[in-house]
Enzyme design. Structure first.
Site, PDB file in Angstrom:
ATOM      1  N   SER A 241       0.794  -1.211   0.000  1.00 36.95           N
ATOM      2  CA  SER A 241       0.000   0.000   0.000  1.00 36.95           C
ATOM      3  C   SER A 241       0.841   1.281   0.000  1.00 36.95           C
ATOM      4  CB  SER A 241      -0.957  -0.033   1.190  1.00 36.95           C
ATOM      5  OG  SER A 241      -1.744  -1.183   1.129  1.00 36.95           O
TER       6      SER A 241
ATOM      7  N   LYS B  18      -0.970  -4.067  -3.269  1.00 33.39           N
ATOM      8  CA  LYS B  18      -2.277  -3.500  -2.896  1.00 33.39           C
ATOM      9  C   LYS B  18      -2.349  -2.082  -3.449  1.00 33.39           C
ATOM     10  CE  LYS B  18      -5.519  -2.682   0.850  1.00 33.39           C
ATOM     11  NZ  LYS B  18      -5.576  -1.204   0.859  1.00 33.39           N
TER      12      LYS B  18
END
Length: 414
Positions: free
Chosen positions: A324, A349
């Site tokens: 992320s 992600k």
């Protein structure tokens, strides 16, 4: 310096405000319900309608997983619920129907756990919790001198059970486990972990926990490079960039000639934290990330001014749990030719969530509201970032250069 949009990208847990107001009237914009219909609803029905509206306002997939989203609302608000627990179960079913594991209903306990994590009011055992690529929840790191550290839990241990609740189904989330691990100061918690195929039981006493998200130190192991300033970033928040900036300046005073950013096990956090940290090492007008919302609108985020250090060699150490916001930073520096990435393929992600609180302490809803692309418009979701040099990342978290990082990775920018 750069403009910061508030959003959350994490495989862990996070909390905050998104672009729209926190108190969303579940009646606004719904053609199916007149004002009189809304005000005749029970408290349970209003809560279900509120959750539906939050998802409707934010969710990135406007097909809503190919279902009749408005009919789902109609059916749900017409149901007569016997209790708020039943209504919360209906919310969970509605949100789960989207087929997105990151868009989910948060019970009041789970929501409070996230708030506590963000505000630092934690009583637990000192374990950072993340998900591996097999969907299992694990201890991504263990705080020094914490109950977990003293009890013998190690990074990489997989959660099997906490106080009688099982978490080995591959469907549990980090906040599912966190709710069980946290509790009153001085209380005891039983934890069963798996390590190398064997289960180990622990009985730990909860204590106040303060997580140090950024740590730095000098390493003399790369004689051909000189002193290397290592900055370990465990997660990203709104203050990460300023903390890293201070660390870099301090390491330079200690003789650092190059830098290694260690984001192994970093599950993400605040998107601006990753963007602003990357900007410390980039010149002005460099693309960092493109955020695409539900309407397809692209927010192109670039640096506004020269960063703190544009000359020193930079290496980023990543692993399969780097995700992320950590991937945002990594991609920004890699694709702008500013850093060499070593280690293992990252988690992958590339989507952004917000968390919204439901009224009257009925928990909250986590919603995927955007996706992001790297500076070269790569979509890394479920793909990850390919490293420049593959090396083993199995070395101590407090000694990154014990990993076999080659001296050739430390290159001056062209």
């Amino acid at each position: 310096q750069r403009a910061a949009a508030t959003a959350f990208v994490s495989t862990m847990f996070f909390v905050g405000q998104a672009a729209l107001p926190n108190n969303i009237n579940p009646m606004i914009g719904t053609s199916e319900a007149s004002a009189s219909d809304y005000f005749s609803m029970s408290a349970e029905q209003k809560t279900v309608a509120e959750a539906w509206r939050i998802v409707d306002n934010f969710y990135i997939d406007r097909t809503f997983n190919g279902q009749d989203w408005f009919k789902l609302r109609q059916d749900s608000v017409k149901t007569k619920y016997k209790s708020m627990d039943q209504a919360q179960g209906a919310i969970d079913k509605i949100v789960s129907s989207l087929g997105d594991k990151y868009t989910r209903y948060l019970t009041p306990a789970k929501y409070q756990s996230i708030v506590d994590s963000a505000t630092g009011t934690l009583f637990g055992v000192g374990v950072e919790i993340a998900t591996n690529k097999d969907g299992m929840v694990l201890a991504s790191d263990v705080e020094a001198d914490s109950p977990a550290s003293k009890g013998g839990i190690k990074p990489g241990d997989i959660f099997i059970e906490v106080d009688g609740a099982r978490f080995d189904d591959g469907k549990s989330t980090p906040d599912d486990v966190a709710v069980r691990v946290r509790g009153p100061e001085g209380s005891r918690v039983g934890v069963v972990m798996e390590r190398e195929g064997k289960t180990i039981d622990f009985i730990l006493t909860r204590a106040p926990i303060k997580v140090t998200a950024v740590k730095s130190y000098i390493s003399d192991k790369m004689s051909s490079v000189g002193k290397v300033g290592v900055v370990r970033i465990k997660s990203f928040s709104g203050t990460t960039a300023s903390t890293v900036s201070d660390a870099v300046n301090d390491l330079k005073k200690k003789g650092a000639k190059a830098f290694l950013l260690d984001v192994r096990g970093n599950p993400g956090g605040l998107l601006p934290g990753g963007v602003e940290t990357a900007a410390l090492f980039l010149d002005a007008n460099k693309p960092e990330v493109f955020v695409v919302n539900k309407s397809g609108t692209v927010d192109a985020q670039s640096t506004f001014a020269p960063g703190l250090d544009l000359e020193s060699p930079v290496v980023i150490l990543v692993d399969g749990n780097t995700a992320s916001a950590a991937e945002v930073m990594t991609a920004a520096l890699k694709e702008n030719g500013r850093a060499t990435v070593v280690g293992e393929q990252t988690f992958g992600k590339g989507i952004v969530q917000t968390i919204r609180e439901l009224s009257n302490n009925n928990g909250g809803v986590a919603v995927t509201l955007a996706r992001y692309e790297t500076p070269k418009h790569n979509d890394i979701n479920k793909q990850g970032i390919t490293v420049d040099i593959t090396i083993s990342t199995d070395c101590p978290k407090d000694d990154a250069l014990a990993c076999p990082v080659p001296a050739s990775a430390f290159k001056h920018p062209e």
